[in-house]
Design an enzyme around this catalytic site. Structure first.
Site, PDB file in Angstrom:
ATOM      1  N   LYS A 162       0.830  -1.214   0.000  1.00 12.12           N
ATOM      2  CA  LYS A 162       0.000   0.000   0.000  1.00 12.12           C
ATOM      3  C   LYS A 162       0.866   1.267   0.000  1.00 12.12           C
ATOM      4  O   LYS A 162       0.627   2.190  -0.767  1.00 12.12           O
ATOM      5  CB  LYS A 162      -0.923   0.024   1.234  1.00 12.12           C
ATOM      6  CG  LYS A 162      -1.802  -1.199   1.405  1.00 12.12           C
ATOM      7  CD  LYS A 162      -2.684  -1.106   2.635  1.00 12.12           C
ATOM      8  CE  LYS A 162      -1.947  -1.045   3.955  1.00 12.12           C
ATOM      9  NZ  LYS A 162      -1.157  -2.255   4.292  1.00 12.12           N
ATOM     10  N   ARG A 170      -9.367   1.749   8.928  1.00 15.58           N
ATOM     11  CA  ARG A 170      -8.955   0.401   9.323  1.00 15.58           C
ATOM     12  C   ARG A 170     -10.008  -0.297  10.163  1.00 15.58           C
ATOM     13  O   ARG A 170      -9.821  -1.455  10.541  1.00 15.58           O
ATOM     14  CB  ARG A 170      -7.701   0.529  10.168  1.00 15.58           C
ATOM     15  CG  ARG A 170      -6.467  -0.069   9.537  1.00 15.58           C
ATOM     16  CD  ARG A 170      -5.335   0.216  10.470  1.00 15.58           C
ATOM     17  NE  ARG A 170      -4.239  -0.649  10.280  1.00 15.58           N
ATOM     18  CZ  ARG A 170      -3.118  -0.287   9.660  1.00 15.58           C
ATOM     19  NH1 ARG A 170      -2.995   0.898   9.135  1.00 15.58           N
ATOM     20  NH2 ARG A 170      -2.136  -1.137   9.577  1.00 15.58           N
ATOM     21  N   ARG A 175      11.634  -5.470   4.507  1.00 17.30           N
ATOM     22  CA  ARG A 175      11.469  -4.026   4.249  1.00 17.30           C
ATOM     23  C   ARG A 175      12.517  -3.190   4.996  1.00 17.30           C
ATOM     24  O   ARG A 175      12.811  -3.436   6.168  1.00 17.30           O
ATOM     25  CB  ARG A 175      10.082  -3.568   4.702  1.00 17.30           C
ATOM     26  CG  ARG A 175       9.928  -2.049   4.652  1.00 17.30           C
ATOM     27  CD  ARG A 175       8.521  -1.566   4.836  1.00 17.30           C
ATOM     28  NE  ARG A 175       7.825  -2.274   5.885  1.00 17.30           N
ATOM     29  CZ  ARG A 175       6.508  -2.326   5.982  1.00 17.30           C
ATOM     30  NH1 ARG A 175       5.761  -1.724   5.098  1.00 17.30           N
ATOM     31  NH2 ARG A 175       5.945  -2.990   6.973  1.00 17.30           N
ATOM     32  N   ARG A 231      11.607  -1.016  10.549  1.00 12.40           N
ATOM     33  CA  ARG A 231      10.573  -0.606  11.504  1.00 12.40           C
ATOM     34  C   ARG A 231      10.540  -1.599  12.672  1.00 12.40           C
ATOM     35  O   ARG A 231      10.645  -2.802  12.438  1.00 12.40           O
ATOM     36  CB  ARG A 231       9.203  -0.611  10.809  1.00 12.40           C
ATOM     37  CG  ARG A 231       8.845   0.731  10.222  1.00 12.40           C
ATOM     38  CD  ARG A 231       7.642   0.703   9.355  1.00 12.40           C
ATOM     39  NE  ARG A 231       6.489  -0.024   9.844  1.00 12.40           N
ATOM     40  CZ  ARG A 231       5.348  -0.148   9.175  1.00 12.40           C
ATOM     41  NH1 ARG A 231       5.227   0.397   7.987  1.00 12.40           N
ATOM     42  NH2 ARG A 231       4.335  -0.810   9.674  1.00 12.40           N
ATOM     43  N   ARG A 276      -0.041  -8.498  13.978  1.00 12.11           N
ATOM     44  CA  ARG A 276      -0.496  -7.474  13.012  1.00 12.11           C
ATOM     45  C   ARG A 276      -1.470  -8.084  12.010  1.00 12.11           C
ATOM     46  O   ARG A 276      -2.485  -7.477  11.666  1.00 12.11           O
ATOM     47  CB  ARG A 276       0.708  -6.869  12.265  1.00 12.11           C
ATOM     48  CG  ARG A 276       1.466  -5.876  13.119  1.00 12.11           C
ATOM     49  CD  ARG A 276       2.773  -5.455  12.462  1.00 12.11           C
ATOM     50  NE  ARG A 276       2.576  -4.694  11.245  1.00 12.11           N
ATOM     51  CZ  ARG A 276       3.548  -4.441  10.374  1.00 12.11           C
ATOM     52  NH1 ARG A 276       4.772  -4.893  10.581  1.00 12.11           N
ATOM     53  NH2 ARG A 276       3.298  -3.737   9.301  1.00 12.11           N
TER      54      ARG A 276
END
Ligand code: AP5
Length: 228
Positions: A25, A100, A139, A172, A183
């Protein structure tokens, strides 16, 4: 390859990117916002900025984010309302990670009406869970400009350094493998029902998020341009 910027095309609406953590996203939202010269509104980035600056909102959000849960609606809605009120949002914006929950989506629907925007376009990132772990744990983000990379899928030319500005890359805290499960669970329970919500409103467009970044970009652009 799609064009870099679209100087004569207006967005005049909200585009919402809906999908699980690691679906792509943020990568796509940055690019689309750049093409239409509108703000990219990532509630995750906004919250991380509050955490980095140690604001009281950041102090409330930090332990929740670190454990992979969702920050309460009351906090997120106030933050989004303040952001949309800024003049740079008058020609539309791209939401990444918001709404969300159904409460957030209902609230947003009212807010967009009040601001006179057209109906939102919701792009739903459909992807097999098996691909997400590799995307999330691989990531890395630039500390300076926030550019998103991936050590497996999208490596930088110089390891650990951003291709754009040479900034240091970081991981992160919630991208550690042990936080990915919670998550994904939060996504399934609280966010996935939004796909049905927006499908009922005839606003939802599915995209195969397992495709390459460029292929997903072209599909997203086609959806946004053809939206009524
Ligand atoms: P947030 O920052 O929104 O994170 P997220 O939704 O979990 O999504 P991610 O940022 O992990 O993934 P993405 O889909 O953006 O993927 P990306 O493009 O980076 O939220 C963080 C936390 O903040 C939440 O857990 C919650 O606590 C809180 N929060 C935020 N918003 C909230 C809200 N509205 N309400 C309540 N709480 C909220 O890509 C991932 C990786 O894959 C990258 O390395 C990228 O290079 C790579 N990649 C991307 N696309 C492709 C592709 N097509 N092929 C191969 N690799 C790709």
């Amino acid at each position: 390859m799609s064009p870099d910027v679209l100087p004569h095309e207006k967005l005049d609406r909200a585009v919402i990117f809906l999908g699980p953590p690691g679906a792509g996203k943020g990568t796509q939202a940055k690019e689309l916002a750049h093409k239409f010269s509108v703000p990219h509104l990532s509630t995750g980035d906004m919250l991380r900025e509050h955490v980095a600056h140690g604001t009281s909102l950041g102090q409330q959000a930090q332990p929740i984010m670190a454990s992979g849960g969702l920050v309460p609606d009351s906090i997120v809605l106030r933050m989004v309302a303040d952001r949309i009120d800024r003049p740079d949002c008058s020609r539309g914006f791209v939401f990444d990670g918001f709404p969300r929950t159904v409460t957030q989506a209902q609230w947003l629907g009212e807010l967009l009406k009040q601001h006179g925007f057209k109906q939102p376009v919701v792009v739903h990132f459909v992807i097999d869970k098996g691909l997400l772990l590799r995307r999330i744990t691989g990531r890395r983000m630039c500390k300076v400009g926030g550019e998103i990379y991936n050590i497996y899928e999208r490596p930088t030319r110089v390891p650990g350094r951003c291709d754009n500005d040479g900034g240091e890359l970081e991981q992160r805290p919630d991208d550690r493998e042990e936080i990915v499960g919670p998550r994904l669970e939060a996504y399934e329970k609280q966010t996935a029902p939004l796909a049905a919500y927006y499908r009922r409103l005839n606003r939802l467009h599915d995209v195969d998020a397992a495709l390459s970044v460029d292929e997903v970009s072209s599909k997203v652009l086609e959806i946004v341009r053809n939206a009524h």
